[in-house]
Design a protein around this motif. Structure first.
Motif, PDB file in Angstrom:
ATOM      1  N   PRO A   1       0.820  -1.235   0.000  1.00 57.00           N
ATOM      2  CA  PRO A   1       0.000   0.000   0.000  1.00 57.00           C
ATOM      3  C   PRO A   1       0.845   1.274   0.000  1.00 57.00           C
ATOM      4  O   PRO A   1       0.448   2.270  -0.607  1.00 57.00           O
ATOM      5  CB  PRO A   1      -0.809  -0.109   1.304  1.00 57.00           C
ATOM      6  CG  PRO A   1      -0.780  -1.536   1.659  1.00 57.00           C
ATOM      7  CD  PRO A   1       0.516  -2.076   1.143  1.00 57.00           C
ATOM      8  N   ALA A   2       1.992   1.242   0.651  1.00 54.08           N
ATOM      9  CA  ALA A   2       2.859   2.416   0.671  1.00 54.08           C
ATOM     10  C   ALA A   2       3.391   2.722  -0.710  1.00 54.08           C
ATOM     11  O   ALA A   2       3.429   3.873  -1.137  1.00 54.08           O
ATOM     12  CB  ALA A   2       4.009   2.198   1.659  1.00 54.08           C
ATOM     13  N   VAL A   3       3.810   1.691  -1.446  1.00 59.11           N
ATOM     14  CA  VAL A   3       4.335   1.890  -2.801  1.00 59.11           C
ATOM     15  C   VAL A   3       3.235   2.406  -3.721  1.00 59.11           C
ATOM     16  O   VAL A   3       3.457   3.296  -4.536  1.00 59.11           O
ATOM     17  CB  VAL A   3       4.929   0.557  -3.339  1.00 59.11           C
ATOM     18  CG1 VAL A   3       5.250   0.663  -4.824  1.00 59.11           C
ATOM     19  CG2 VAL A   3       6.162   0.177  -2.531  1.00 59.11           C
ATOM     20  N   VAL A   4       2.037   1.852  -3.578  1.00 59.08           N
ATOM     21  CA  VAL A   4       0.908   2.305  -4.408  1.00 59.08           C
ATOM     22  C   VAL A   4       0.585   3.766  -4.110  1.00 59.08           C
ATOM     23  O   VAL A   4       0.332   4.548  -5.023  1.00 59.08           O
ATOM     24  CB  VAL A   4      -0.327   1.397  -4.166  1.00 59.08           C
ATOM     25  CG1 VAL A   4      -1.567   1.991  -4.832  1.00 59.08           C
ATOM     26  CG2 VAL A   4      -0.053  -0.004  -4.678  1.00 59.08           C
ATOM     27  N   ALA A   5       0.609   4.155  -2.834  1.00 54.03           N
ATOM     28  CA  ALA A   5       0.312   5.538  -2.461  1.00 54.03           C
ATOM     29  C   ALA A   5       1.357   6.499  -3.030  1.00 54.03           C
ATOM     30  O   ALA A   5       1.009   7.556  -3.552  1.00 54.03           O
ATOM     31  CB  ALA A   5       0.252   5.647  -0.939  1.00 54.03           C
ATOM     32  N   VAL A   6       2.617   6.127  -2.944  1.00 52.69           N
ATOM     33  CA  VAL A   6       3.686   6.982  -3.481  1.00 52.69           C
ATOM     34  C   VAL A   6       3.553   7.097  -4.985  1.00 52.69           C
ATOM     35  O   VAL A   6       3.680   8.186  -5.549  1.00 52.69           O
ATOM     36  CB  VAL A   6       5.070   6.423  -3.088  1.00 52.69           C
ATOM     37  CG1 VAL A   6       6.186   7.129  -3.855  1.00 52.69           C
ATOM     38  CG2 VAL A   6       5.278   6.553  -1.579  1.00 52.69           C
ATOM     39  N   ALA A   7       3.246   6.003  -5.661  1.00 50.91           N
ATOM     40  CA  ALA A   7       3.073   6.038  -7.113  1.00 50.91           C
ATOM     41  C   ALA A   7       1.891   6.922  -7.502  1.00 50.91           C
ATOM     42  O   ALA A   7       1.961   7.671  -8.489  1.00 50.91           O
ATOM     43  CB  ALA A   7       2.880   4.608  -7.641  1.00 50.91           C
ATOM     44  N   ALA A   8       0.817   6.858  -6.732  1.00 50.65           N
ATOM     45  CA  ALA A   8      -0.349   7.667  -7.034  1.00 50.65           C
ATOM     46  C   ALA A   8      -0.069   9.160  -6.825  1.00 50.65           C
ATOM     47  O   ALA A   8      -0.526   9.999  -7.594  1.00 50.65           O
ATOM     48  CB  ALA A   8      -1.521   7.231  -6.163  1.00 50.65           C
ATOM     49  N   LEU A   9       0.714   9.466  -5.787  1.00 56.04           N
ATOM     50  CA  LEU A   9       1.017  10.867  -5.529  1.00 56.04           C
ATOM     51  C   LEU A   9       2.011  11.438  -6.546  1.00 56.04           C
ATOM     52  O   LEU A   9       1.930  12.612  -6.904  1.00 56.04           O
ATOM     53  CB  LEU A   9       1.606  11.025  -4.111  1.00 56.04           C
ATOM     54  CG  LEU A   9       0.606  10.798  -2.964  1.00 56.04           C
ATOM     55  CD1 LEU A   9       1.325  10.830  -1.641  1.00 56.04           C
ATOM     56  CD2 LEU A   9      -0.479  11.864  -3.004  1.00 56.04           C
ATOM     57  N   ARG A  10       2.922  10.613  -7.024  1.00 63.51           N
ATOM     58  CA  ARG A  10       3.911  11.103  -7.998  1.00 63.51           C
ATOM     59  C   ARG A  10       3.291  11.277  -9.374  1.00 63.51           C
ATOM     60  O   ARG A  10       3.789  12.068 -10.183  1.00 63.51           O
ATOM     61  CB  ARG A  10       5.087  10.115  -8.108  1.00 63.51           C
ATOM     62  CG  ARG A  10       5.939  10.081  -6.858  1.00 63.51           C
ATOM     63  CD  ARG A  10       7.203   9.293  -7.097  1.00 63.51           C
ATOM     64  NE  ARG A  10       8.319  10.228  -7.191  1.00 63.51           N
ATOM     65  CZ  ARG A  10       9.486   9.958  -7.797  1.00 63.51           C
ATOM     66  NH1 ARG A  10       9.691   8.795  -8.334  1.00 63.51           N
ATOM     67  NH2 ARG A  10      10.448  10.843  -7.843  1.00 63.51           N
ATOM     68  N   ALA A  11       2.236  10.542  -9.680  1.00 67.32           N
ATOM     69  CA  ALA A  11       1.623  10.619 -11.005  1.00 67.32           C
ATOM     70  C   ALA A  11       0.982  11.985 -11.230  1.00 67.32           C
ATOM     71  O   ALA A  11       0.835  12.426 -12.354  1.00 67.32           O
ATOM     72  CB  ALA A  11       0.592   9.502 -11.164  1.00 67.32           C
ATOM     73  N   ARG A  12       0.567  12.646 -10.162  1.00 64.93           N
ATOM     74  CA  ARG A  12      -0.120  13.935 -10.319  1.00 64.93           C
ATOM     75  C   ARG A  12       0.841  15.076 -10.597  1.00 64.93           C
ATOM     76  O   ARG A  12       1.922  15.115 -10.124  1.00 64.93           O
ATOM     77  CB  ARG A  12      -0.915  14.256  -9.057  1.00 64.93           C
ATOM     78  CG  ARG A  12      -2.021  13.270  -8.867  1.00 64.93           C
ATOM     79  CD  ARG A  12      -2.835  13.601  -7.631  1.00 64.93           C
ATOM     80  NE  ARG A  12      -3.885  12.608  -7.471  1.00 64.93           N
ATOM     81  CZ  ARG A  12      -4.786  12.655  -6.521  1.00 64.93           C
ATOM     82  NH1 ARG A  12      -4.780  13.616  -5.646  1.00 64.93           N
ATOM     83  NH2 ARG A  12      -5.698  11.742  -6.455  1.00 64.93           N
TER      84      ARG A  12
END
Length: 43
Positions: free
Chosen positions: A32-43
């Motif tokens: 979940p941490a990796v997914v959250a970081v990926a989601a925040l960097r995509a923006r």
């Protein structure tokens, strides 16, 4: 004096049912941490 040949004691096998293995515990936190970081960097 003669000593018997040393044998390494075998650890008793524990069934993994009902217990969370350390690997699963780490994955439950990491994924979940990796997914959250990926989601925040995509923006």
């Amino acid at each position: 004096m003669h000593y018997p040949r040393h044998r390494a004691a075998r650890a008793p096998r524990r069934s993994s049912r009902g217990t969370t293995s350390p690997l699963v515990f780490v994955l439950l936190i990491t994924v979940p941490a990796v997914v959250a970081v990926a989601a925040l960097r995509a923006r």
